[in-house]
Enzyme design. Structure first.
Site, PDB file in Angstrom:
ATOM      1  N   HIS A 139     -22.594  -2.516  43.973  1.00 28.25           N
ATOM      2  CA  HIS A 139     -21.521  -3.452  44.212  1.00 28.25           C
ATOM      3  C   HIS A 139     -21.922  -4.778  43.243  1.00 28.25           C
ATOM      4  O   HIS A 139     -21.390  -5.808  43.586  1.00 28.25           O
ATOM      5  CB  HIS A 139     -21.875  -4.061  45.586  1.00 28.25           C
TER       6      HIS A 139
ATOM      7  N   ASP B  31     -28.455  -8.649  46.055  1.00 27.04           N
ATOM      8  CA  ASP B  31     -29.520  -9.789  45.974  1.00 27.04           C
ATOM      9  C   ASP B  31     -30.322  -9.610  44.901  1.00 27.04           C
ATOM     10  O   ASP B  31     -31.273 -10.570  44.684  1.00 27.04           O
ATOM     11  CB  ASP B  31     -30.154  -9.668  47.508  1.00 27.04           C
TER      12      ASP B  31
ATOM     13  N   CYS C 236     -18.464 -17.671  24.048  1.00 26.28           N
ATOM     14  CA  CYS C 236     -16.874 -17.559  23.598  1.00 26.28           C
ATOM     15  C   CYS C 236     -16.298 -18.481  24.519  1.00 26.28           C
ATOM     16  O   CYS C 236     -14.943 -18.733  24.209  1.00 26.28           O
ATOM     17  CB  CYS C 236     -16.673 -16.106  23.830  1.00 26.28           C
TER      18      CYS C 236
ATOM     19  N   SER D  56     -25.200   0.420  57.712  1.00 30.16           N
ATOM     20  CA  SER D  56     -24.531   0.726  58.865  1.00 30.16           C
ATOM     21  C   SER D  56     -23.579   1.916  58.447  1.00 30.16           C
ATOM     22  O   SER D  56     -23.149   2.677  59.536  1.00 30.16           O
ATOM     23  CB  SER D  56     -23.464  -0.592  59.258  1.00 30.16           C
TER      24      SER D  56
ATOM     25  N   TYR E 227     -43.051 -10.450  50.557  1.00 28.00           N
ATOM     26  CA  TYR E 227     -41.862 -10.595  50.878  1.00 28.00           C
ATOM     27  C   TYR E 227     -40.910  -9.723  50.341  1.00 28.00           C
ATOM     28  O   TYR E 227     -39.789  -9.161  51.015  1.00 28.00           O
ATOM     29  CB  TYR E 227     -41.504 -11.877  50.706  1.00 28.00           C
TER      30      TYR E 227
ATOM     31  N   GLY F  92     -31.490   1.456  55.874  1.00 30.38           N
ATOM     32  CA  GLY F  92     -30.773  -0.077  56.422  1.00 30.38           C
ATOM     33  C   GLY F  92     -29.308  -0.198  56.012  1.00 30.38           C
ATOM     34  O   GLY F  92     -28.862  -1.239  55.554  1.00 30.38           O
TER      35      GLY F  92
HETATM   36  N1  APR Z   1     -34.814  -2.014  58.722  1.00 29.09           N
HETATM   37  C1  APR Z   1     -33.829  -1.047  58.848  1.00 29.09           C
HETATM   38  N2  APR Z   1     -32.597  -1.289  59.015  1.00 29.09           N
HETATM   39  C2  APR Z   1     -32.072  -2.458  59.452  1.00 29.09           C
HETATM   40  C3  APR Z   1     -32.990  -3.740  59.542  1.00 29.09           C
HETATM   41  C4  APR Z   1     -34.517  -3.451  59.189  1.00 29.09           C
HETATM   42  N3  APR Z   1     -35.337  -4.209  59.286  1.00 29.09           N
HETATM   43  N4  APR Z   1     -32.257  -4.435  59.853  1.00 29.09           N
HETATM   44  C5  APR Z   1     -31.098  -4.355  60.110  1.00 29.09           C
HETATM   45  N5  APR Z   1     -30.997  -2.996  59.738  1.00 29.09           N
HETATM   46  C6  APR Z   1     -29.862  -2.221  59.661  1.00 29.09           C
HETATM   47  C7  APR Z   1     -28.683  -2.370  60.798  1.00 29.09           C
HETATM   48  O1  APR Z   1     -29.060  -1.735  61.962  1.00 29.09           O
HETATM   49  C8  APR Z   1     -27.330  -1.925  60.203  1.00 29.09           C
HETATM   50  O2  APR Z   1     -27.239  -0.592  60.559  1.00 29.09           O
HETATM   51  O3  APR Z   1     -29.066  -2.339  58.403  1.00 29.09           O
HETATM   52  C9  APR Z   1     -27.714  -2.171  58.551  1.00 29.09           C
HETATM   53  C10 APR Z   1     -26.745  -3.283  58.013  1.00 29.09           C
HETATM   54  O4  APR Z   1     -25.575  -3.080  57.851  1.00 29.09           O
HETATM   55  P1  APR Z   1     -24.333  -3.835  57.289  1.00 29.09           P
HETATM   56  O5  APR Z   1     -24.666  -5.252  57.498  1.00 29.09           O
HETATM   57  O6  APR Z   1     -23.084  -3.275  57.402  1.00 29.09           O
HETATM   58  O7  APR Z   1     -24.897  -3.773  55.701  1.00 29.09           O
HETATM   59  P2  APR Z   1     -24.408  -2.445  54.695  1.00 29.09           P
HETATM   60  O8  APR Z   1     -24.329  -1.136  55.103  1.00 29.09           O
HETATM   61  O9  APR Z   1     -25.314  -2.603  53.561  1.00 29.09           O
HETATM   62  O10 APR Z   1     -22.903  -2.962  54.088  1.00 29.09           O
HETATM   63  C11 APR Z   1     -22.277  -2.264  53.173  1.00 29.09           C
HETATM   64  O11 APR Z   1     -20.477  -3.568  53.239  1.00 29.09           O
HETATM   65  O12 APR Z   1     -19.740  -5.774  53.424  1.00 29.09           O
HETATM   66  C12 APR Z   1     -19.847  -4.613  52.745  1.00 29.09           C
HETATM   67  O13 APR Z   1     -20.066  -4.924  50.391  1.00 29.09           O
HETATM   68  C13 APR Z   1     -20.828  -5.199  51.552  1.00 29.09           C
HETATM   69  O14 APR Z   1     -22.505  -3.802  50.521  1.00 29.09           O
HETATM   70  C14 APR Z   1     -22.053  -4.137  51.732  1.00 29.09           C
HETATM   71  C15 APR Z   1     -21.381  -3.032  52.478  1.00 29.09           C
END
Ligand code: APR
Length: 259
Positions: free
Chosen positions: A115, A100, A165, A204, A71, A202
């Site tokens: 974060h 996480d 504390c 955005s 996993y 992974g």
């Molecule tokens: N493999 C690769 N990419 C993936 C997969 C996968 N299996 N599943 C999803 N994704 C991609 C999506 O296409 C998207 O571009 O992961 C990205 C997730 O984007 P977000 O949900 O925006 O997460 P992240 O970029 O980590 O967010 C950044 O924003 O909300 C705040 O603090 C929070 O740490 C977070 C930060």
């Protein structure tokens, strides 16, 4: 579906073998459910095991460590790549936006959790940080349902407190409206300076400051590989966009546990 050409993967691996300081930025996608290898078809085989044989109570009873590792596949692949790089006297660092704790659990040592981490708590009085894996974190949460809007507020004295504390504890997470801690920013800046190959996995690429790292590095002509199931604002400046799930692409690109 992975739409990456074998030629590009070979090209990337050549760059990787010449790199001295690899930096990997990860986001929610590396931990997404869809990042776990698919259950059927060619991608459903991990090491010599079929995914359908691993996701069973008897497999867990036989080898809990193997099932956990399955996993954590993309996280474990990064941890294994780090070990290999270190043996070769090279640098390999991970910056994650995720809270996480999965990179840490998978064994990544050179890790910046920019974060914070869900399993770390901080004293509100003196900022002392410690690990807390309690679930629920305190008795008062034991019978609460998150959907129940009419639950009365929990008295502050029943919330998690430091055993030593007695001050109120809070999650060690950077909340909206808070700044990333100075020591974290300094560590990130150092890694950005030293990096000669950047992987963006992974994320955005819309939340700053992490969303800006690719452009800083692109200006210095550092090669950038993006791994994502979608295109993002980083795609146009990336040297490579490997389109597909991290669980498949990371081991393939980093030559870890290829089946
Ligand atoms: N493999 C690769 N990419 C993936 C997969 C996968 N299996 N599943 C999803 N994704 C991609 C999506 O296409 C998207 O571009 O992961 C990205 C997730 O984007 P977000 O949900 O925006 O997460 P992240 O970029 O980590 O967010 C950044 O924003 O909300 C705040 O603090 C929070 O740490 C977070 C930060």
């Amino acid at each position: 579906m992975v739409s990456t050409t074998t030629g590009k993967i070979a090209e990337f691996r050549r760059l990787l073998s010449r790199a001295h300081s690899v930096l990997v930025l990860t986001g929610a996608g590396i931990s997404a459910e869809s990042g776990v290898p698919t259950f059927r078809g060619a991608a459903g085989v991990w090491r010599q095991f079929r995914a359908t044989d691993l996701a069973t109570p008897s497999a867990f009873a036989r080898s809990p460590s193997l099932v956990w590792e399955f996993y954590h596949y993309p996280h474990v692949a990064l941890a294994e790549a780090e070990k290999r790089f270190e043996k070769e006297g090279k640098r390999f660092n991970v910056i994650t936006q995720n809270v996480d704790g999965l990179h840490r659990r998978a064994g990544t040592q050179n890790l910046i959790e920019m974060h914070g981490n869900l399993f770390m708590v901080r004293r509100t009085s003196c900022e002392f940080i410690e690990e807390n894996n309690g679930s629920p974190i305190c008795e008062a949460f034991a019978n609460r349902r998150s959907a129940d809007e009419n639950s009365p507020e929990i008295d502050e004295k029943d919330l998690p407190h430091c055993r030593k504390c007695k001050s109120l504890l809070r999650p060690h997470i950077v909340w909206f409206g808070e700044h990333i801690w100075n020591d974290v920013t300094e560590k990130v800046e150092k890694e950005i300076q030293l990096c000669d190959l950047f992987l963006v996995v992974g994320t955005s690429s819309v939340v700053y400051p992490a969303a800006g790292y690719a452009s800083i590095l692109a200006e210095r002509n550092i090669p950038i590989a993006e791994i994502n199931i979608e295109t993002t604002p980083s795609t146009s400046i990336a040297t490579y966009h490997f389109h597909g799930p991290a669980a498949q692409l990371i081991p393939q690109l980093l030559s870890v546990n290829i089946v």
